[in-house]
Write a protein that holds these residues in place. Structure first.
Motif, PDB file in Angstrom:
ATOM      1  N   ARG A 116       0.828  -1.208   0.000  1.00 23.04           N
ATOM      2  CA  ARG A 116       0.000   0.000   0.000  1.00 23.04           C
ATOM      3  C   ARG A 116       0.860   1.254   0.000  1.00 23.04           C
ATOM      4  NH1 ARG A 116      -3.582   0.613   4.419  1.00 23.04           N
ATOM      5  NH2 ARG A 116      -2.499  -0.935   5.674  1.00 23.04           N
ATOM      6  N   SER A 117       1.953   1.210   0.727  1.00 21.37           N
ATOM      7  CA  SER A 117       2.864   2.357   0.745  1.00 21.37           C
ATOM      8  C   SER A 117       3.501   2.569  -0.621  1.00 21.37           C
ATOM      9  CB  SER A 117       3.958   2.131   1.795  1.00 21.37           C
ATOM     10  OG  SER A 117       3.413   2.027   3.086  1.00 21.37           O
ATOM     11  N   LEU A 118       3.911   1.463  -1.252  1.00 16.81           N
ATOM     12  CA  LEU A 118       4.523   1.565  -2.578  1.00 16.81           C
ATOM     13  C   LEU A 118       3.530   2.112  -3.592  1.00 16.81           C
ATOM     14  CD1 LEU A 118       6.940   1.090  -4.416  1.00 16.81           C
ATOM     15  CD2 LEU A 118       6.158  -1.281  -4.717  1.00 16.81           C
ATOM     16  N   ASP A 119       2.287   1.659  -3.532  1.00 18.53           N
ATOM     17  CA  ASP A 119       1.264   2.154  -4.455  1.00 18.53           C
ATOM     18  C   ASP A 119       1.088   3.664  -4.282  1.00 18.53           C
ATOM     19  OD1 ASP A 119      -0.754   2.025  -6.380  1.00 18.53           O
ATOM     20  OD2 ASP A 119      -2.310   1.642  -4.891  1.00 18.53           O
ATOM     21  N   TYR A 120       1.035   4.103  -3.052  1.00 18.45           N
ATOM     22  CA  TYR A 120       0.906   5.532  -2.750  1.00 18.45           C
ATOM     23  C   TYR A 120       2.068   6.318  -3.358  1.00 18.45           C
ATOM     24  CZ  TYR A 120       1.045   9.700   0.276  1.00 18.45           C
ATOM     25  OH  TYR A 120       1.101  10.977   0.766  1.00 18.45           O
ATOM     26  N   MET A 121       3.272   5.802  -3.197  1.00 18.98           N
ATOM     27  CA  MET A 121       4.453   6.504  -3.701  1.00 18.98           C
ATOM     28  C   MET A 121       4.493   6.525  -5.229  1.00 18.98           C
ATOM     29  SD  MET A 121       7.323   5.166  -1.004  1.00 18.98           S
ATOM     30  CE  MET A 121       7.672   6.125   0.470  1.00 18.98           C
ATOM     31  N   LEU A 122       4.124   5.411  -5.843  1.00 18.26           N
ATOM     32  CA  LEU A 122       4.169   5.361  -7.311  1.00 18.26           C
ATOM     33  C   LEU A 122       3.131   6.281  -7.936  1.00 18.26           C
ATOM     34  CD1 LEU A 122       4.848   1.597  -8.115  1.00 18.26           C
ATOM     35  CD2 LEU A 122       6.453   3.480  -7.749  1.00 18.26           C
ATOM     36  N   LYS A 123       2.019   6.465  -7.266  1.00 16.40           N
ATOM     37  CA  LYS A 123       1.031   7.436  -7.755  1.00 16.40           C
ATOM     38  C   LYS A 123       1.639   8.836  -7.774  1.00 16.40           C
ATOM     39  CE  LYS A 123      -3.437   5.230  -6.833  1.00 16.40           C
ATOM     40  NZ  LYS A 123      -3.006   3.850  -6.632  1.00 16.40           N
ATOM     41  N   ARG A 124       2.506   9.126  -6.827  1.00 14.85           N
ATOM     42  CA  ARG A 124       3.211  10.406  -6.834  1.00 14.85           C
ATOM     43  C   ARG A 124       4.114  10.512  -8.058  1.00 14.85           C
ATOM     44  NH1 ARG A 124       3.941  13.289  -2.195  1.00 14.85           N
ATOM     45  NH2 ARG A 124       4.553  14.860  -3.708  1.00 14.85           N
ATOM     46  N   TYR A 125       4.795   9.420  -8.392  1.00 12.11           N
ATOM     47  CA  TYR A 125       5.640   9.418  -9.587  1.00 12.11           C
ATOM     48  C   TYR A 125       4.792   9.661 -10.838  1.00 12.11           C
ATOM     49  CZ  TYR A 125      10.094   7.990  -7.536  1.00 12.11           C
ATOM     50  OH  TYR A 125      11.282   7.969  -6.848  1.00 12.11           O
ATOM     51  N   ASN A 126       3.628   9.010 -10.913  1.00  9.28           N
ATOM     52  CA  ASN A 126       2.758   9.205 -12.075  1.00  9.28           C
ATOM     53  C   ASN A 126       2.295  10.648 -12.193  1.00  9.28           C
ATOM     54  OD1 ASN A 126       3.007   6.568 -12.868  1.00  9.28           O
ATOM     55  ND2 ASN A 126       0.968   5.914 -12.223  1.00  9.28           N
ATOM     56  N   GLN A 152       3.810  13.217 -11.175  1.00  9.22           N
ATOM     57  CA  GLN A 152       4.969  14.017 -11.576  1.00  9.22           C
ATOM     58  C   GLN A 152       5.406  13.706 -13.009  1.00  9.22           C
ATOM     59  OE1 GLN A 152       6.747  16.274  -9.761  1.00  9.22           O
ATOM     60  NE2 GLN A 152       5.914  16.018  -7.714  1.00  9.22           N
ATOM     61  N   GLN A 153       4.703  12.724 -13.639  1.00 10.14           N
ATOM     62  CA  GLN A 153       5.026  12.267 -14.999  1.00 10.14           C
ATOM     63  C   GLN A 153       6.480  11.800 -15.098  1.00 10.14           C
ATOM     64  OE1 GLN A 153       3.746  15.659 -17.457  1.00 10.14           O
ATOM     65  NE2 GLN A 153       1.807  14.592 -17.810  1.00 10.14           N
ATOM     66  N   LEU A 154       6.883  11.054 -14.083  1.00  6.37           N
ATOM     67  CA  LEU A 154       8.231  10.498 -14.030  1.00  6.37           C
ATOM     68  C   LEU A 154       8.178   8.992 -14.225  1.00  6.37           C
ATOM     69  CD1 LEU A 154       9.607  12.446 -10.933  1.00  6.37           C
ATOM     70  CD2 LEU A 154      10.176  12.860 -13.341  1.00  6.37           C
ATOM     71  N   SER A 155       9.211   8.439 -14.824  1.00  2.44           N
ATOM     72  CA  SER A 155       9.300   6.990 -14.983  1.00  2.44           C
ATOM     73  C   SER A 155       9.439   6.343 -13.611  1.00  2.44           C
ATOM     74  CB  SER A 155      10.508   6.624 -15.847  1.00  2.44           C
ATOM     75  OG  SER A 155      10.372   7.150 -17.146  1.00  2.44           O
ATOM     76  N   GLY A 199       1.207   3.452 -16.380  1.00  2.00           N
ATOM     77  CA  GLY A 199       2.338   4.247 -16.822  1.00  2.00           C
ATOM     78  C   GLY A 199       2.664   4.080 -18.293  1.00  2.00           C
ATOM     79  N   SER A 200       3.932   4.041 -18.586  1.00  2.00           N
ATOM     80  CA  SER A 200       4.401   3.993 -19.977  1.00  2.00           C
ATOM     81  C   SER A 200       4.250   2.598 -20.584  1.00  2.00           C
ATOM     82  CB  SER A 200       5.879   4.402 -20.031  1.00  2.00           C
ATOM     83  OG  SER A 200       6.671   3.417 -19.370  1.00  2.00           O
TER      84      SER A 200
END
Length: 288
Positions: free
Chosen positions: A55-65, A67-70, A107-108
Protein backbone atom coordinates in the motif's frame (compact mmCIF):
# COMPACT_ATOMS: atom_id res chain seq x y z
CA UNK A 1 6.32 -4.05 29.50
CA UNK A 2 5.01 -3.01 26.08
CA UNK A 3 7.08 -4.41 23.23
CA UNK A 4 8.55 -1.69 21.04
CA UNK A 5 7.27 -1.57 17.48
CA UNK A 6 10.15 -1.67 14.95
CA UNK A 7 10.80 1.71 13.37
CA UNK A 8 10.61 0.12 9.95
CA UNK A 9 7.08 -1.05 10.54
CA UNK A 10 6.06 2.33 11.91
CA UNK A 11 7.30 3.85 8.67
CA UNK A 12 5.19 1.49 6.59
CA UNK A 13 2.05 1.87 8.68
CA UNK A 14 2.40 5.65 8.64
CA UNK A 15 2.72 5.86 4.87
CA UNK A 16 -0.08 3.30 4.41
CA UNK A 17 -2.31 5.38 6.70
CA UNK A 18 -1.52 8.51 4.70
CA UNK A 19 -2.42 6.61 1.55
CA UNK A 20 -5.79 5.63 3.03
CA UNK A 21 -6.42 9.27 3.96
CA UNK A 22 -5.22 10.43 0.51
CA UNK A 23 -2.90 12.84 2.29
CA UNK A 24 0.23 14.20 0.65
CA UNK A 25 3.76 13.74 1.90
CA UNK A 26 6.65 15.88 0.64
CA UNK A 27 8.14 14.70 -2.66
CA UNK A 28 11.65 14.59 -1.22
CA UNK A 29 10.43 12.29 1.55
CA UNK A 30 8.84 10.01 -1.03
CA UNK A 31 12.16 9.67 -2.84
CA UNK A 32 14.08 9.24 0.39
CA UNK A 33 11.86 6.49 1.81
CA UNK A 34 11.16 4.58 -1.39
CA UNK A 35 14.21 2.26 -0.96
CA UNK A 36 13.00 1.32 2.54
CA UNK A 37 9.57 0.40 1.25
CA UNK A 38 10.99 -1.60 -1.65
CA UNK A 39 13.12 -3.61 0.75
CA UNK A 40 10.02 -4.86 2.56
CA UNK A 41 8.40 -5.85 -0.73
CA UNK A 42 11.17 -8.38 -1.26
CA UNK A 43 11.87 -9.32 2.36
CA UNK A 44 8.73 -8.81 4.46
CA UNK A 45 8.76 -9.96 8.06
CA UNK A 46 5.08 -10.91 8.05
CA UNK A 47 1.93 -10.64 5.95
CA UNK A 48 0.74 -7.42 7.58
CA UNK A 49 4.07 -5.76 6.92
CA UNK A 50 3.88 -6.92 3.31
CA UNK A 51 0.38 -5.46 2.98
CA UNK A 52 1.58 -2.14 4.40
CA UNK A 53 4.60 -2.20 2.09
CA UNK A 54 2.42 -2.75 -0.98
CA UNK A 55 0.00 0.00 0.00
CA UNK A 56 2.86 2.36 0.75
CA UNK A 57 4.52 1.56 -2.58
CA UNK A 58 1.26 2.15 -4.45
CA UNK A 59 0.91 5.53 -2.75
CA UNK A 60 4.45 6.50 -3.70
CA UNK A 61 4.17 5.36 -7.31
CA UNK A 62 1.03 7.44 -7.76
CA UNK A 63 3.21 10.41 -6.83
CA UNK A 64 5.64 9.42 -9.59
CA UNK A 65 2.76 9.21 -12.08
CA UNK A 66 1.47 12.64 -11.11
CA UNK A 67 4.97 14.02 -11.58
CA UNK A 68 5.03 12.27 -15.00
CA UNK A 69 8.23 10.50 -14.03
CA UNK A 70 9.30 6.99 -14.98
CA UNK A 71 8.99 4.44 -12.24
CA UNK A 72 12.48 3.69 -10.87
CA UNK A 73 14.20 0.50 -12.00
CA UNK A 74 14.54 -0.49 -8.35
CA UNK A 75 10.74 -0.81 -8.30
CA UNK A 76 10.39 -2.43 -11.71
CA UNK A 77 12.83 -5.16 -10.67
CA UNK A 78 10.29 -6.16 -7.99
CA UNK A 79 7.44 -6.70 -10.47
CA UNK A 80 7.81 -10.52 -10.36
CA UNK A 81 7.33 -10.40 -6.58
CA UNK A 82 4.25 -8.22 -6.90
CA UNK A 83 2.73 -10.55 -9.48
CA UNK A 84 3.40 -13.51 -7.20
CA UNK A 85 1.63 -11.68 -4.36
CA UNK A 86 -1.56 -11.50 -6.46
CA UNK A 87 -2.17 -15.10 -5.36
CA UNK A 88 -0.87 -14.66 -1.80
CA UNK A 89 -2.73 -16.55 0.95
CA UNK A 90 -3.58 -13.26 2.69
CA UNK A 91 -6.41 -11.48 0.90
CA UNK A 92 -5.24 -8.02 1.95
CA UNK A 93 -1.88 -8.65 0.27
CA UNK A 94 -3.71 -9.84 -2.84
CA UNK A 95 -5.64 -6.58 -2.94
CA UNK A 96 -2.74 -4.24 -2.17
CA UNK A 97 -0.39 -5.92 -4.67
CA UNK A 98 -3.07 -5.58 -7.36
CA UNK A 99 -3.23 -1.88 -6.54
CA UNK A 100 0.50 -1.46 -7.15
CA UNK A 101 0.33 -3.38 -10.42
CA UNK A 102 -2.61 -1.26 -11.60
CA UNK A 103 -0.58 1.86 -10.91
CA UNK A 104 2.39 0.48 -12.84
CA UNK A 105 0.11 -0.54 -15.73
CA UNK A 106 -1.13 3.07 -15.88
CA UNK A 107 2.34 4.25 -16.82
CA UNK A 108 4.40 3.99 -19.98
CA UNK A 109 4.43 1.22 -22.58
CA UNK A 110 7.73 0.04 -21.15
CA UNK A 111 6.23 -0.29 -17.69
CA UNK A 112 3.19 -2.15 -19.01
CA UNK A 113 5.47 -4.40 -21.04
CA UNK A 114 7.36 -5.33 -17.88
CA UNK A 115 4.12 -6.72 -16.44
CA UNK A 116 3.42 -8.74 -19.58
CA UNK A 117 6.98 -10.05 -19.71
CA UNK A 118 6.70 -11.12 -16.06
CA UNK A 119 3.71 -13.32 -17.01
CA UNK A 120 0.86 -11.38 -15.48
CA UNK A 121 -1.52 -12.43 -18.29
CA UNK A 122 -2.01 -16.08 -17.23
CA UNK A 123 -2.95 -14.95 -13.71
CA UNK A 124 -5.35 -12.31 -15.00
CA UNK A 125 -6.86 -14.91 -17.32
CA UNK A 126 -7.61 -17.16 -14.35
CA UNK A 127 -9.05 -14.24 -12.38
CA UNK A 128 -11.57 -13.62 -15.17
CA UNK A 129 -13.15 -16.96 -14.25
CA UNK A 130 -13.53 -15.93 -10.59
CA UNK A 131 -16.59 -13.82 -9.66
CA UNK A 132 -14.65 -12.30 -6.76
CA UNK A 133 -11.68 -11.26 -8.89
CA UNK A 134 -13.09 -10.69 -12.36
CA UNK A 135 -13.67 -6.95 -12.00
CA UNK A 136 -10.18 -6.31 -10.65
CA UNK A 137 -8.65 -8.34 -13.47
CA UNK A 138 -10.65 -6.34 -16.01
CA UNK A 139 -9.39 -3.09 -14.47
CA UNK A 140 -5.77 -4.11 -14.94
CA UNK A 141 -6.45 -5.46 -18.42
CA UNK A 142 -8.12 -2.19 -19.44
CA UNK A 143 -4.80 -0.46 -18.83
CA UNK A 144 -2.89 -3.08 -20.79
CA UNK A 145 -5.30 -3.00 -23.75
CA UNK A 146 -4.64 0.75 -23.95
CA UNK A 147 -1.07 -0.17 -24.87
CA UNK A 148 0.57 -0.57 -28.25
CA UNK A 149 -0.30 -3.05 -30.99
CA UNK A 150 2.35 -5.55 -29.85
CA UNK A 151 0.88 -5.60 -26.37
CA UNK A 152 -2.65 -5.96 -27.71
CA UNK A 153 -1.40 -8.87 -29.83
CA UNK A 154 -0.08 -10.61 -26.71
CA UNK A 155 -3.47 -10.20 -25.02
CA UNK A 156 -5.32 -11.54 -28.06
CA UNK A 157 -2.92 -14.48 -28.49
CA UNK A 158 -3.27 -15.41 -24.82
CA UNK A 159 -7.03 -15.91 -25.28
CA UNK A 160 -7.80 -13.19 -22.75
CA UNK A 161 -9.51 -10.89 -25.25
CA UNK A 162 -12.01 -13.62 -26.09
CA UNK A 163 -12.62 -14.06 -22.36
CA UNK A 164 -13.21 -10.33 -21.96
CA UNK A 165 -15.72 -10.35 -24.81
CA UNK A 166 -17.40 -13.32 -23.14
CA UNK A 167 -17.62 -11.38 -19.85
CA UNK A 168 -19.40 -8.44 -21.47
CA UNK A 169 -21.57 -10.63 -23.71
CA UNK A 170 -22.96 -13.08 -21.18
CA UNK A 171 -23.26 -10.66 -18.23
CA UNK A 172 -22.25 -13.44 -15.84
CA UNK A 173 -21.08 -10.98 -13.20
CA UNK A 174 -22.40 -7.67 -11.82
CA UNK A 175 -22.55 -4.36 -13.65
CA UNK A 176 -19.28 -3.16 -12.12
CA UNK A 177 -17.40 -6.11 -13.61
CA UNK A 178 -19.19 -5.52 -16.91
CA UNK A 179 -18.11 -1.87 -17.00
CA UNK A 180 -14.48 -2.75 -16.29
CA UNK A 181 -14.55 -5.42 -18.99
CA UNK A 182 -16.20 -3.03 -21.42
CA UNK A 183 -13.43 -0.48 -20.86
CA UNK A 184 -10.83 -3.16 -21.62
CA UNK A 185 -12.56 -4.09 -24.87
CA UNK A 186 -13.18 -0.46 -25.89
CA UNK A 187 -9.53 0.46 -25.30
CA UNK A 188 -8.48 -2.32 -27.66
CA UNK A 189 -11.06 -1.42 -30.30
CA UNK A 190 -10.11 2.21 -30.82
CA UNK A 191 -6.64 2.38 -29.31
CA UNK A 192 -3.36 1.66 -31.02
CA UNK A 193 -4.48 -1.62 -32.53
CA UNK A 194 -3.73 -2.58 -36.11
CA UNK A 195 -6.48 -2.82 -38.75
CA UNK A 196 -6.08 -6.60 -38.57
CA UNK A 197 -6.60 -6.57 -34.82
CA UNK A 198 -9.66 -4.36 -35.21
CA UNK A 199 -11.12 -6.82 -37.69
CA UNK A 200 -10.40 -9.76 -35.38
CA UNK A 201 -12.15 -8.01 -32.50
CA UNK A 202 -15.17 -7.10 -34.60
CA UNK A 203 -15.53 -10.63 -35.97
CA UNK A 204 -15.19 -11.98 -32.42
CA UNK A 205 -18.36 -9.96 -31.62
CA UNK A 206 -16.80 -7.20 -29.49
CA UNK A 207 -19.22 -4.49 -30.66
CA UNK A 208 -22.62 -6.11 -30.16
CA UNK A 209 -22.60 -6.31 -26.34
CA UNK A 210 -21.52 -2.67 -26.07
CA UNK A 211 -24.48 -1.64 -28.24
CA UNK A 212 -26.97 -3.83 -26.37
CA UNK A 213 -26.05 -2.68 -22.87
CA UNK A 214 -25.89 0.99 -23.88
CA UNK A 215 -29.32 0.63 -25.48
CA UNK A 216 -30.68 -0.91 -22.27
CA UNK A 217 -29.36 2.01 -20.22
CA UNK A 218 -30.17 4.84 -22.62
CA UNK A 219 -33.26 6.10 -20.80
CA UNK A 220 -31.55 5.80 -17.42
CA UNK A 221 -28.69 7.91 -18.76
CA UNK A 222 -31.07 10.45 -20.30
CA UNK A 223 -32.86 10.90 -16.98
CA UNK A 224 -29.99 10.72 -14.52
CA UNK A 225 -26.73 11.47 -16.36
CA UNK A 226 -23.78 10.88 -14.09
CA UNK A 227 -26.10 9.41 -11.47
CA UNK A 228 -27.14 6.68 -13.90
CA UNK A 229 -25.89 3.15 -13.45
CA UNK A 230 -23.27 3.36 -16.20
CA UNK A 231 -22.16 6.89 -15.22
CA UNK A 232 -21.14 9.55 -17.73
CA UNK A 233 -17.48 8.55 -18.01
CA UNK A 234 -18.22 4.95 -19.01
CA UNK A 235 -21.14 5.92 -21.25
CA UNK A 236 -19.11 8.47 -23.23
CA UNK A 237 -16.13 6.12 -23.45
CA UNK A 238 -18.23 3.37 -25.00
CA UNK A 239 -20.07 5.78 -27.30
CA UNK A 240 -16.74 7.04 -28.57
CA UNK A 241 -15.55 3.50 -29.20
CA UNK A 242 -18.66 2.68 -31.22
CA UNK A 243 -18.51 5.95 -33.13
CA UNK A 244 -14.88 5.30 -34.02
CA UNK A 245 -15.84 1.82 -35.16
CA UNK A 246 -18.20 3.28 -37.76
CA UNK A 247 -15.23 5.07 -39.32
CA UNK A 248 -13.33 1.82 -39.83
CA UNK A 249 -15.98 -0.87 -40.33
CA UNK A 250 -15.92 -0.38 -44.09
CA UNK A 251 -12.28 -1.51 -44.10
CA UNK A 252 -13.34 -5.05 -43.20
CA UNK A 253 -13.47 -7.08 -46.39
CA UNK A 254 -15.37 -10.26 -47.09
CA UNK A 255 -17.95 -9.77 -44.33
CA UNK A 256 -20.31 -7.28 -45.93
CA UNK A 257 -23.47 -8.52 -44.24
CA UNK A 258 -21.88 -8.45 -40.78
CA UNK A 259 -20.62 -4.91 -41.39
CA UNK A 260 -24.06 -3.72 -42.53
CA UNK A 261 -25.75 -5.19 -39.47
CA UNK A 262 -23.21 -3.58 -37.13
CA UNK A 263 -23.42 -0.21 -38.85
CA UNK A 264 -27.20 -0.29 -38.56
CA UNK A 265 -27.05 -1.31 -34.89
CA UNK A 266 -24.67 1.52 -34.04
CA UNK A 267 -26.59 4.15 -36.00
CA UNK A 268 -29.81 3.12 -34.28
CA UNK A 269 -28.11 3.44 -30.90
CA UNK A 270 -27.24 7.08 -31.58
CA UNK A 271 -30.91 7.86 -32.19
CA UNK A 272 -31.88 6.82 -28.66
CA UNK A 273 -32.79 9.27 -25.93
CA UNK A 274 -29.67 10.28 -24.09
CA UNK A 275 -27.30 9.63 -26.98
CA UNK A 276 -28.74 11.55 -29.92
CA UNK A 277 -26.92 14.76 -28.95
CA UNK A 278 -23.53 13.07 -28.62
CA UNK A 279 -20.95 14.89 -30.76
CA UNK A 280 -19.75 12.20 -33.14
CA UNK A 281 -16.27 12.35 -34.64
CA UNK A 282 -17.49 10.24 -37.55
CA UNK A 283 -19.87 13.04 -38.56
CA UNK A 284 -17.14 15.68 -38.39
CA UNK A 285 -14.48 13.77 -40.34
CA UNK A 286 -12.32 13.11 -37.29
CA UNK A 287 -10.58 9.73 -36.99
CA UNK A 288 -8.78 8.07 -34.13
Amino acid sequence: MVEAVPASHLLLTTIAALAALQAEIPWDLTCKRLPDVIRYIQWPNDKDELDDACRSLDYMLKRYNRQQLSIPESVMSKVPYLIRYMTHSYRHVQRSSRGVLNTIASGSDEESQALIDANILPILGKFLNDPMKCAQACTTLSKLTAGNATQIARIIESGIMSKLINVITNRTYDLYAWKEGAWAVANALDGRRTPEQFQALVLDHALEPLCKVLATHSRDFALHGDESQLKSETTFRLLRSLDQATIHLHEIRGHDQTVLVLQSMIEELFTLEGYRDYRRDSKMGVGR
